[in-house]
Write a protein that holds these residues in place. Structure first.
Motif, short mmCIF file in Angstrom:
data_model
loop_
_atom_site.label_atom_id
_atom_site.label_comp_id
_atom_site.label_asym_id
_atom_site.label_seq_id
_atom_site.Cartn_x
_atom_site.Cartn_y
_atom_site.Cartn_z
N ASP A 19 -12.49 -6.88 18.81
CA ASP A 19 -10.92 -7.15 19.22
C ASP A 19 -10.74 -8.34 18.33
O ASP A 19 -9.56 -8.32 17.60
CB ASP A 19 -10.70 -7.41 20.69
N LEU A 22 -10.43 -7.53 14.62
CA LEU A 22 -9.07 -6.81 14.25
C LEU A 22 -7.92 -7.41 14.31
O LEU A 22 -7.12 -7.37 13.59
CB LEU A 22 -9.09 -5.58 15.49
N ALA A 30 -0.78 -9.47 7.83
CA ALA A 30 0.59 -10.00 7.93
C ALA A 30 0.96 -11.08 7.02
O ALA A 30 1.97 -11.24 6.43
CB ALA A 30 1.01 -10.08 9.42
N PHE A 34 3.83 -11.86 4.24
CA PHE A 34 4.84 -12.96 4.54
C PHE A 34 4.84 -13.79 3.29
O PHE A 34 5.99 -14.21 2.95
CB PHE A 34 4.45 -13.91 5.66
N LEU A 37 6.52 -12.10 0.51
CA LEU A 37 7.94 -11.80 0.82
C LEU A 37 8.78 -13.15 0.50
O LEU A 37 9.65 -12.96 -0.20
CB LEU A 37 8.19 -11.44 2.22
N ILE B 117 -7.73 -3.46 25.24
CA ILE B 117 -6.68 -4.28 24.42
C ILE B 117 -6.76 -3.93 23.00
O ILE B 117 -5.95 -3.80 22.44
CB ILE B 117 -6.93 -6.02 24.58
N GLY B 118 -8.07 -3.92 22.54
CA GLY B 118 -8.26 -3.77 21.08
C GLY B 118 -7.55 -2.37 20.61
O GLY B 118 -7.06 -2.17 19.69
N ILE B 121 -4.02 -2.44 20.52
CA ILE B 121 -3.48 -3.15 19.29
C ILE B 121 -3.36 -2.19 18.14
O ILE B 121 -2.46 -1.98 17.44
CB ILE B 121 -4.13 -4.29 19.22
N LEU B 122 -4.51 -1.62 18.21
CA LEU B 122 -4.72 -0.59 17.02
C LEU B 122 -3.75 0.45 17.14
O LEU B 122 -3.22 1.18 16.21
CB LEU B 122 -6.17 0.09 17.14
N VAL B 125 -0.20 -0.67 16.22
CA VAL B 125 -0.15 -0.96 14.86
C VAL B 125 0.17 0.52 13.94
O VAL B 125 0.93 0.60 13.18
CB VAL B 125 -1.23 -1.58 14.10
N LEU B 147 9.33 -4.21 3.16
CA LEU B 147 9.70 -5.65 3.46
C LEU B 147 9.27 -6.01 4.91
O LEU B 147 9.22 -6.93 5.27
CB LEU B 147 10.94 -6.15 3.11
N LEU B 149 7.17 -4.61 6.98
CA LEU B 149 5.54 -4.58 7.15
C LEU B 149 5.03 -5.73 8.17
O LEU B 149 4.43 -5.39 9.31
CB LEU B 149 4.87 -4.06 5.80
N PRO B 150 5.24 -6.71 7.41
CA PRO B 150 4.72 -8.07 8.13
C PRO B 150 5.05 -8.12 9.68
O PRO B 150 4.31 -8.55 10.42
CB PRO B 150 4.80 -9.24 7.18
N PHE B 151 6.44 -8.08 9.70
CA PHE B 151 6.99 -8.36 10.96
C PHE B 151 6.70 -7.34 11.92
O PHE B 151 6.13 -7.50 13.09
CB PHE B 151 8.60 -8.03 10.76
N ILE B 153 3.59 -5.66 11.78
CA ILE B 153 2.25 -5.99 12.31
C ILE B 153 1.87 -7.02 13.31
O ILE B 153 1.39 -6.90 14.47
CB ILE B 153 1.47 -6.16 11.02
N VAL B 154 3.04 -7.99 13.09
CA VAL B 154 2.68 -9.10 13.88
C VAL B 154 3.42 -8.68 15.20
O VAL B 154 2.75 -9.03 16.55
CB VAL B 154 3.47 -10.43 13.61
N VAL B 157 0.68 -6.57 17.28
CA VAL B 157 -0.20 -7.39 17.75
C VAL B 157 0.23 -7.96 19.13
O VAL B 157 -0.68 -7.75 20.09
CB VAL B 157 -0.77 -8.27 16.80
N PHE B 161 -1.47 -6.37 22.54
CA PHE B 161 -1.93 -7.05 23.47
C PHE B 161 -1.39 -6.96 25.09
O PHE B 161 -2.15 -6.93 26.02
CB PHE B 161 -1.98 -8.40 23.27
#
Lengths: 134, 185
Positions: A19, A22, A30, A34, A37, B117-118, B121-122, B125, B147, B149-151, B153-154, B157, B161
């Protein structure tokens, strides 16, 4: 007082090793994006004005304004408007700088040799192609 | 599992999941793409307690039911939600089944080295990535979509969780009431 992370956040101890790996990998991906970007959005949003051998002056392209620069032969008026920049008025002879017109892409520049004035747009020059065929 | 029991379980799970999804949509979201995904909690719980097939069915059918009730059936939003739910359920189920063959103890909390939880999260995503891909292919054919994408992914997560913790709690409670899974199946 404990310094162990799991004493402060008991919920975290439910996570297994995979976990954590991951979560770490995802956050790393990310943050990589960022950073990219941030870098890309900054590109071409600032002009560099250089006069003679003086250190260059940075000018944001976001704010519309006129800048008066004292060149070798006299006054040079630089205008910033809507993300573009041009030389409006120059005390030089051939007016090449004025005739260059607006510039807005990274790598473009306006030069006035008699006045020793150089205006360039900062950023990595993006490879532009005239045409693409598949 | 006999047919009647199966139908009752699936209906109850779909009802729970749809209720969560509809209830969640009533809250204001300042960012339209950011949802907690509480319905995923039910998908995870059904994966742990009832297995792969029921989890996928619950995930797919609850998007259809809740979109019918919300009036978004066959809108772009429905297709995003549907594809995201389907692919994330398949991925989470895949991880779970693989974990079961690797781990000798089938009732283990740990699925292929991941806790619930893992897996959550997977799933979150993959849900977001699928939606982004579908949006890119069918709705907005512009690279600018990536653009976000990072937002995404965060956000996945964090929400993964939270829902994973909820699913862990829920499945543990169900196990506490009926320790023998085979009675439920």
């Amino acid at each position: 007082m404990s310094l162990l992370l799991r004493d402060w956040f008991p919920r975290l101890s439910m996570l297994t090793r995979n976990d954590r790996i991951l979560i770490f990998v995802l956050v790393a991906i990310a943050s990589f994006y960022f950073v990219r970007l941030f870098f890309v959005s900054n590109e071409g949003r600032e002009a560099l004005v250089k006069v003679g051998s003086n250190p260059p002056q940075k000018v944001s392209l976001e704010i519309n304004k006129r800048i008066n620069v004292e060149g070798e032969k006299g006054r040079v008026v630089i205008e910033v408007k809507e993300g573009r920049v041009r030389v409006v008025e120059s005390s030089c002879f051939q007016k090449i700088c004025v005739n260059t017109g607006w510039i807005n892409k990274p790598g473009q520049n306006i030069v006035c040799l008699p006045n020793k004035v150089l205006v360039t747009i900062e950023g990595k020059k993006s490879p532009t192609m005239d045409a693409v065929s598949y | 599992m006999d047919g009647k029991k199966r139908i009752v379980h699936i209906s109850a799970l779909i009802a729970l999941a749809s209720t969560l999804q509809i209830g969640e949509s009533l809250f204001p979201h300042p960012l339209p793409w950011l949802r907690l995904g509480l319905a995923n909690m039910i998908t995870l719980t059904s994966l742990v307690i009832f297995g792969y097939a029921i989890a996928v069915q619950v995930a797919v059918l609850r998007t259809i039911l809740s979109s019918l009730l919300l009036g978004t059936f066959f809108t772009p939003g429905f297709f995003l939600s549907f594809s995201g739910a389907l692919v994330s359920a398949l991925v989470m189920g895949g991880i779970y089944s693989l974990g079961k063959t690797v781990k000798s103890n089938p009732s283990s909390q740990y699925l292929f080295g991941f806790s619930i939880i893992g897996v959550s999260i997977l799933g979150a995503v993959t849900h977001n990535l699928t939606q982004l891909f579908v949006a890119y292919v069918f709705l907005i054919r512009h690279k600018g979509v990536f653009l976000t994408l990072p937002f995404l992914i965060v956000a996945a997560v964090v929400t993964g969780f939270i829902t994973g913790y909820g699913a862990n709690y829920l499945s543990r409670e169900i196990r506490r009431i009926t320790p023998d899974d085979s009675k439920l199946r």
